[in-house]
Structures are given as structure tokens and as C-alpha cells.
Design an enzyme around this catalytic site. Structure first.
Site, PDB file in Angstrom:
ATOM      1  CG  HIS A  95     -82.309 -54.583  14.164  1.00 43.58           C
ATOM      2  ND1 HIS A  95     -82.155 -55.166  12.922  1.00 43.58           N
ATOM      3  CD2 HIS A  95     -83.544 -54.015  14.162  1.00 43.58           C
ATOM      4  CE1 HIS A  95     -83.242 -54.952  12.213  1.00 43.58           C
ATOM      5  NE2 HIS A  95     -84.105 -54.262  12.935  1.00 43.58           N
ATOM      6  CD  GLU A  96     -84.980 -51.543  16.907  1.00 42.26           C
ATOM      7  OE1 GLU A  96     -85.277 -50.573  16.181  1.00 42.26           O
ATOM      8  OE2 GLU A  96     -85.491 -52.665  16.760  1.00 42.26           O
ATOM      9  CG  HIS A  99     -84.005 -49.385  12.048  1.00 42.91           C
ATOM     10  ND1 HIS A  99     -84.094 -49.789  10.737  1.00 42.91           N
ATOM     11  CD2 HIS A  99     -84.560 -50.387  12.786  1.00 42.91           C
ATOM     12  CE1 HIS A  99     -84.681 -50.970  10.669  1.00 42.91           C
ATOM     13  NE2 HIS A  99     -84.962 -51.368  11.902  1.00 42.91           N
ATOM     14  CG  HIS A 103     -83.369 -40.902  10.387  1.00 43.48           C
ATOM     15  ND1 HIS A 103     -83.833 -40.321  11.552  1.00 43.48           N
ATOM     16  CD2 HIS A 103     -83.900 -40.156   9.375  1.00 43.48           C
ATOM     17  CE1 HIS A 103     -84.590 -39.290  11.255  1.00 43.48           C
ATOM     18  NE2 HIS A 103     -84.646 -39.172   9.942  1.00 43.48           N
TER      19      HIS A 103
END
Length: 224
Positions: A95-96, A99, A103
Site C-alpha cells: 500500500h505504501e 503511494h 507520486h
């Protein structure tokens, strides 16, 4: 009484979300992933697979403190995730990384959220004092200023929802594509990420409920 009617549902959801995310994470922290990959392994693998090797992966103290820092291009994984090979650990790590991928691709809602951060930081600290002063002095204009500022906080929470949901969808798809999770493990990862998503939904609903209450106060003061 009116305030309780508006805020109570959001408060109950928030309490449930906190319970759900902790209990779900704890449950699937005890389920070992069939691949044996740790949170760090998954994060590094996915970053390299998506051509964003410049993003670092490092451990961070605390529980459920995992996050992606766009300023330093760093995925930080909590102690329970970094070196753990559980379903919960690899789900959170992916999940991280989601991100970080957002980006790198300049995903619209994430870009907007980044731009809103300084505005939201100011608005969240200034809105309530201004509202309070407006109420004490019975100045509708000041109340309106507080409401406008708090609207920025609500907007931030609303923009956060697609950012988090999209990162979770990316996580499940990426984990499946590289074979880190099997078909029988996909529903487990979805439960972990779904529980975490509830916390963001609860925060958004709570902010909306507060905004509605402030608007009702303003309308009442304007009538006076």
C-alpha cells in the site's frame, strides 16, 4: 443535541474503524504469507518493478506508523511490517509503495493533496479559534471566515479518500502480478487494507458533520 445528532454517527464509525484496523492487522499479522517475503522485500521488489529505485525503504519505530514521505522519497515501514512476512505486513508495505507509484506517475488526487497540506495545516489550527471568537462576539462574518477555513480541512479529507483507495487497489494488483500472494490470500490482503480505509472514511465523515454544524450556527447567527 443537534451537534450530537450530527457527530455521533461519525464518532461511532471512527471508534469502530480504530477497533477494526487494529484487530484485523493483529489477526493477519499471525498469518504467514506463502511466499515468505517480508514487508521490506515486497517494498523493494515493487519499487524496482515500477522503475522507481530511487525511493528508499527504511524501518520506523511505532505501531501502524507506516507511510510514504514524498519529500525524501522514502517508504517507512513500522517494526511490525519491515521484517515481517505476514499477510498484514506485505499488504501494508505494498500500500505504501502504491503511494510512491502515485507520486512517480503524478497521480492527480495525490498531487492535489500535497498542495493542500500547508493550507490544511493552517486552517486546522486557525478555524476553531476564529469560530469561537465569532460566536463570543456574535460576529457572523468571523464565523463565516472560520467555516471557509474549516472547509479546506474537509476538502483535504475528501481528497484523501481516492488517494488511499487507489493505493490499496494498486497494492493488491501488484502483489498478485508478481506472485507474492496466491488467489486464496487476495481476500485476506483486501481485508487488511479495507479496515485501514475505514479510518479515512470515518475522518472524512466527522469533518463533514462538523462543517454542517458550523453552517447551522452561521445561519442561526445571520437570522439574529
Amino acid at each position: 443535541m443537534l451537534y450530537l445528532m450530527l457527530i455521533l454517527p461519525a464518532l461511532i464509525l471512527s471508534m469502530y474503524a480504530q477497533f477494526k484496523v487494529k484487530s484485523t492487522f493483529r489477526r493477519y499479522s499471525n498469518v504467514r504469507a506463502s511466499s515468505g517475503a517480508t514487508g521490506r522485500d515486497v517494498a523493494v521488489n515493487l519499487l524496482n518493478r515500477n522503475g522507481i529505485g530511487r525511493v528508499h525503504v527504511e524501518p520506523i519505530a511505532g505501531n501502524l506508523t507506516d507511510h510514504y514521505d514524498p519529500q525524501s522519497y522514502t517508504v517507512r515501514l513500522s517494526e511490525a511490517v519491515y521484517g515481517n512476512d505476514s499477510i498484514a505486513a506485505i499488504g501494508v508495505a505494498a500500500h505504501e509503495v502504491g503511494h510512491a507509484i502515485q507520486h512517480g506517475q503524478q497521480y492527480g488526487p495525490l498531487e492535489l493533496r500535497h498542495k493542500l497540506v500547508p493550507v490544511t495545516n493552517f486552517a486546522s489550527s486557525a478555524s476553531f479559534p476564529i469560530l469561537l471568537i465569532g460566536l463570543l462576539l456574535q460576529q457572523a462574518n468571523l464565523i463565516l471566515v472560520g467555516i471557509v477555513l474549516f472547509s479546506a480541512v474537509v476538502l483535504f479529507h475528501l481528497v484523501t479518500l481516492p488517494v488511499e483507495f487507489n493505493a490499496s487497489r494498486r497494492a493488491v494488483a501488484q502483489l498478485s502480478d508478481i506472485g507474492v500472494i496466491g488467489n486464496d490470500e487476495v481476500p485476506m490482503v483486501k481485508k487488511v487494507l479495507g479496515a485501514a480505509a475505514l479510518t479515512y472514511l470515518a475522518a472524512a465523515l466527522s469533518a463533514i458533520a462538523n462543517l454542517l454544524y458550523y453552517l447551522l450556527i452561521f445561519m442561526g447567527s445571520a437570522d439574529d
